[in-house]
Design an enzyme around this catalytic site. Structure first.
Site, PDB file in Angstrom:
ATOM      1  CB  ILE A  23      -0.944  -0.017   1.233  1.00  0.00           C
ATOM      2  CG1 ILE A  23      -2.031   1.055   1.121  1.00  0.00           C
ATOM      3  CG2 ILE A  23      -0.159   0.127   2.527  1.00  0.00           C
ATOM      4  CD1 ILE A  23      -3.106   0.944   2.181  1.00  0.00           C
ATOM      5  CE  LYS A  24       2.846   2.322   5.097  1.00  0.00           C
ATOM      6  NZ  LYS A  24       2.197   3.393   5.848  1.00  0.00           N
TER       7      LYS A  24
END
Length: 472
Positions: free
Chosen positions: A59-60
């Site tokens: 997700i980063k």
């Protein structure tokens, strides 16, 4: 569009308009949302947003892109500059993916509990990795955020991404992750389960859903030892503990974290987090990391506690390929006390690699020394039992290999039988701990065997780890 369908891919970019933009950046976002079918979700429907499908595996990637492009627009990151960050891994990987694609240097400070796979991937991207201690708190010179802040002062043209204070962190989720979930779930969502590392995800999603779905249940999944659950429920907190889960949980409240909308909070132990991640892979075929195990465990608790059906969403934060040496490695899990076995009440309880679990790395007398050396190196062990028809016939260690070489690499073709120790001292499983200690003090590995056969090896590390687990 139903909740089981994925959104369409990003519209194709006209390269004539943006010829300098790396194509990989267009793959960030628009990740699938899938339903859980084979885990007990009580009366609820549970959906997983597969952030592991981003090109950098987590997700980063979203905040890496958001923070770097904002820094470029604001003139904070000059051409040829250096991106600096303190990270537990995935933010560093997201930043490194974007920054290296755009031609920037990357310097990252990471705590020493980060998985080896993450460190190797960062280095493969060309990032400079500075490893620091994970057992110290904010304000200590070796705390990863303090080290990163000093690094910025030492590098000309450095820009500190500072995910814990950067408003473009939550903005990425408010403008991309939230709208994607809202579209994919058909505007019907009752609860959202998140963890907190920097606080960007829960803050950005809370802001988006406050506009389109007021009253949404925002649920915090917090590793046991983190202070955030206490802060939400009591408004105060004491000293933080420690936890093995990577990427979420804190010993302070991150400045950008807006937790005012959180309605429920669950504290999840390392043991439950790791076990739930493994359950997810076996049940649904989704390979995820330890933080996903924490989020999923909390989501399942929430779902099972409901008395009416609800539609619940949580995140698969990153891919489990980054944790093969940890979450999915039985000997490591046993060493950490995260995988329980039936105790036998004797020395077999100290053995990390049990024959009955197929975990013993061994050789036969007929194998070559090259084969033995390869297995030692692959398993990161310095000695191997020599087994024939399942029975112990010898022991081979690094000193035996060196003694056989005579400075001539051709001896790697010799058989194990030519170099192994044939007269092996063994201890029966029921031997007292004092006998084990005496054996280890001689510099020898303890071979646990009796007339029933070979049970395994106990090293000094195994004994120390056994004593450490007893203390904890």
């Amino acid at each position: 569009m139903t909740a089981t369908e994925t959104t369409a891919s990003h519209p194709p970019l006209d390269r004539r308009e943006r010829p300098d933009r790396p194509a990989v950046l267009d793959l960030i976002g628009n990740t699938p949302l899938v339903p859980v079918h084979r885990l007990d979700t009580g009366p609820c429907q549970l959906f997983l947003k597969l952030e592991s499908q981003n090109p950098g595996g987590s997700i980063k990637d979203r905040i890496g892109l958001s923070m770097i492009e904002a820094a470029e627009r604001d003139g904070l990151l000059p051409p040829g500059g250096t991106v600096v960050e303190a990270t537990a891994g995935n933010t560093g990987l997201g930043l490194a993916l974007v920054a290296r694609a755009k031609g920037y240097r990357v310097a990252l400070v990471v705590p020493d509990k980060m998985s080896a796979e993450k460190v190797l991937q960062l280095k493969a991207l060309g990032a400079e990795v500075h490893i620091t201690r994970s057992d110290v708190g904010k304000g200590h010179p070796d705390y990863y955020q303090d080290r990163a802040a000093r690094l910025v002062q030492d590098i000309p043209g450095a820009w500190y991404a500072d995910q814990f204070n950067n408003p473009n962190n939550p903005l990425a989720h408010e403008t991309t992750t939230g709208p994607e979930i809202w579209q994919q779930i058909g505007h019907r969502i009752d609860a959202l389960v998140c963890g907190v590392g920097s606080g960007g995800t829960i803050t950005g999603l809370s802001r988006f859903f406050a506009k389109v779905r007021p009253g949404l249940d925002v649920v915090l999944a917090d590793p046991a030892g983190s202070i955030l659950k206490d802060f939400i429920e009591k408004g105060s907190y004491g000293d933080a503990g420690s936890w093995a889960v990577e990427g979420i949980g804190e010993d302070f409240v991150p400045p950008i974290a807006d937790l005012s909308g959180v309605r429920h909070a669950y504290s999840i132990t390392d043991e439950e987090s790791f076990a739930t991640a493994r359950d997810l892979y076996r049940a649904e075929g989704i390979l995820a990391g330890s933080s996903t195990g924490t989020l999923l465990a909390a989501a399942l608790k929430y779902c099972r506690a409901q008395t009416t059906p609800k539609r619940v969403v949580t995140l698969v934060c990153d891919t489990g390929t980054r944790y093969l040496s940890k979450v999915y490695n039985d000997p490591w899990m046993f060493d950490q006390g995260l995988l329980k076995r039936a105790t036998k009440g004797d020395l077999r309880d100290l053995i990390a690699r049990l024959p009955e679990e197929g975990a013993v790395v061994s050789v036969s007398p007929e194998d070559t020394l090259a084969t033995a050396f390869s297995r030692m190196r692959q398993a990161e062990v310095s000695q191997l039992p020599v087994l024939k028809d399942g029975k112990l016939v010898g022991l081979l260690d690094e000193s035996d290999l060196l003694a056989q070489m005579h400075m001539d690499a051709r001896h790697f073709k010799d058989s194990v039988d030519s170099a192994m120790s044939h007269d092996v001292q063994t201890l029966p499983p029921g031997a007292p701990l004092s006998d084990l200690i005496a054996q280890l003090r001689k510099g020898l590995v303890a071979v646990i065997a009796d007339d029933r056969g070979f049970h395994g090896l106990v090293t000094r590390f195994d004994l120390l780890n056994h004593l450490r687990k007893g203390l904890s």
